[in-house]
Design a protein around this motif. Sequence first.
Motif, PDB file in Angstrom:
ATOM      1  N   UNK A  22       0.783  -1.262   0.208  1.00  0.00           N
ATOM      2  CA  UNK A  22      -0.038   0.102   0.000  1.00  0.00           C
ATOM      3  C   UNK A  22       0.745   1.068  -0.084  1.00  0.00           C
ATOM      4  N   UNK A  23       2.063   1.288   0.647  1.00  0.00           N
ATOM      5  CA  UNK A  23       2.828   2.467   0.415  1.00  0.00           C
ATOM      6  C   UNK A  23       3.294   2.529  -0.721  1.00  0.00           C
ATOM      7  N   UNK A  24       3.922   1.588  -1.365  1.00  0.00           N
ATOM      8  CA  UNK A  24       4.300   1.703  -2.822  1.00  0.00           C
ATOM      9  C   UNK A  24       3.129   1.966  -3.892  1.00  0.00           C
ATOM     10  N   UNK A  30       6.322   3.989   4.488  1.00  0.00           N
ATOM     11  CA  UNK A  30       5.911   2.736   5.312  1.00  0.00           C
ATOM     12  C   UNK A  30       6.898   3.068   6.514  1.00  0.00           C
ATOM     13  N   UNK A  31       6.112   2.561   7.875  1.00  0.00           N
ATOM     14  CA  UNK A  31       6.815   2.517   9.062  1.00  0.00           C
ATOM     15  C   UNK A  31       6.364   1.192   9.868  1.00  0.00           C
ATOM     16  N   UNK A  32       7.071   0.721  10.662  1.00  0.00           N
ATOM     17  CA  UNK A  32       6.626  -0.042  11.637  1.00  0.00           C
ATOM     18  C   UNK A  32       6.688  -1.505  11.142  1.00  0.00           C
ATOM     19  N   UNK A  33       7.131  -1.821  10.173  1.00  0.00           N
ATOM     20  CA  UNK A  33       7.074  -3.340   9.368  1.00  0.00           C
ATOM     21  C   UNK A  33       7.817  -4.351  10.199  1.00  0.00           C
ATOM     22  N   UNK A  39       2.207   0.878   8.949  1.00  0.00           N
ATOM     23  CA  UNK A  39       1.573   2.092   8.416  1.00  0.00           C
ATOM     24  C   UNK A  39       1.992   2.500   6.970  1.00  0.00           C
ATOM     25  N   UNK A  40       1.130   2.886   6.287  1.00  0.00           N
ATOM     26  CA  UNK A  40       1.469   3.425   5.235  1.00  0.00           C
ATOM     27  C   UNK A  40       0.917   4.952   5.172  1.00  0.00           C
ATOM     28  N   UNK A  41       1.596   5.821   5.125  1.00  0.00           N
ATOM     29  CA  UNK A  41       1.250   7.388   5.346  1.00  0.00           C
ATOM     30  C   UNK A  41       1.834   8.383   4.510  1.00  0.00           C
ATOM     31  N   UNK A  42       1.243   9.535   4.292  1.00  0.00           N
ATOM     32  CA  UNK A  42       1.803  10.565   3.348  1.00  0.00           C
ATOM     33  C   UNK A  42       2.939  11.172   4.073  1.00  0.00           C
ATOM     34  N   UNK A  43       3.788  11.879   3.411  1.00  0.00           N
ATOM     35  CA  UNK A  43       4.816  12.389   4.166  1.00  0.00           C
ATOM     36  C   UNK A  43       4.037  13.815   4.980  1.00  0.00           C
ATOM     37  N   UNK A  92       2.144  -4.964 -11.203  1.00  0.00           N
ATOM     38  CA  UNK A  92       3.745  -5.284 -10.926  1.00  0.00           C
ATOM     39  C   UNK A  92       4.027  -5.481  -9.429  1.00  0.00           C
ATOM     40  N   UNK A  93       3.432  -4.678  -8.613  1.00  0.00           N
ATOM     41  CA  UNK A  93       3.586  -4.843  -7.161  1.00  0.00           C
ATOM     42  C   UNK A  93       2.790  -6.035  -6.528  1.00  0.00           C
ATOM     43  N   UNK A  94       2.018  -6.559  -7.206  1.00  0.00           N
ATOM     44  CA  UNK A  94       1.389  -7.736  -6.609  1.00  0.00           C
ATOM     45  C   UNK A  94       0.024  -7.820  -6.751  1.00  0.00           C
TER      46      UNK A  94
END
Length: 244
Positions: A22-24, A30-33, A39-43, A92-94
């Motif tokens: 989702x981040x890509x 992306x954070x916390x993986x 999480x996927x979040x805007x800058x 392409x990302x899945x």
Amino acid sequence: MALRPVLVNIKAVDDSAVGRFWAEALGWDVSGGGSGATAAKPVGFDWLDPVGVCVDVIAVPEPKTTTKNRVHLDLATTSAAHQAELVARLQALGATPAHVGQGDVPWTVLADPEGNEFCVLEPREIYRDTGPIARVVVDCADPRAMARFWDEAMDWTLHEVTDDRAVFRSKGVGPYLEFLRTGVKTVPDRVHLDLVPDPGDDKAAEVARLRALGATDLDVGQGDVPWTCLADPEGHEFCVLARS
């Protein structure tokens, strides 16, 4: 007193992989993986003062069933070429093609790597300024009833309500939240919204207010946690987060 949607919460067996997807897909950080939550979040996104939403993927042991999710994301595009390019990049990302009875429509239905459905919309002027997520869509039986509850529950603006849909947006920025008439809820939601109180508002008072509006308490095995799990009058799960 008001609440603001802040997270689209997605359950996944592999939160890290789905969170990275989702981040890509959205062009976000992306954070916390790997910690059970990704999480996927805007800058620059501030979850304590949100104007839009980010995506939070939470690890669960159960894989998704074949039942269509009652909540999904629709992604925005700016041209036919952009739509085609985005669909190709997502695959392409899945992502994989998904069939939910959509028939011959101008949008493309896909599923993320664990089968969570989403749509890549054809260009629509109304979504030109939303960012990558055009709208969060919630299937419901009665959009007018959902409009009455959610208009009181949160501070997003109600733009439209008909027998077929209710449309909200946060102060003219970010994605829309749309409740679409699609039948009665029969299974637990694998995707839901989390909301946060405004600064200075008391979480317990907000939860009590929601109960008075028709929300009910929800036990999903969460145990002793700082957030409160509730369901709206049609049974859609959501959580009210603590600000600290």
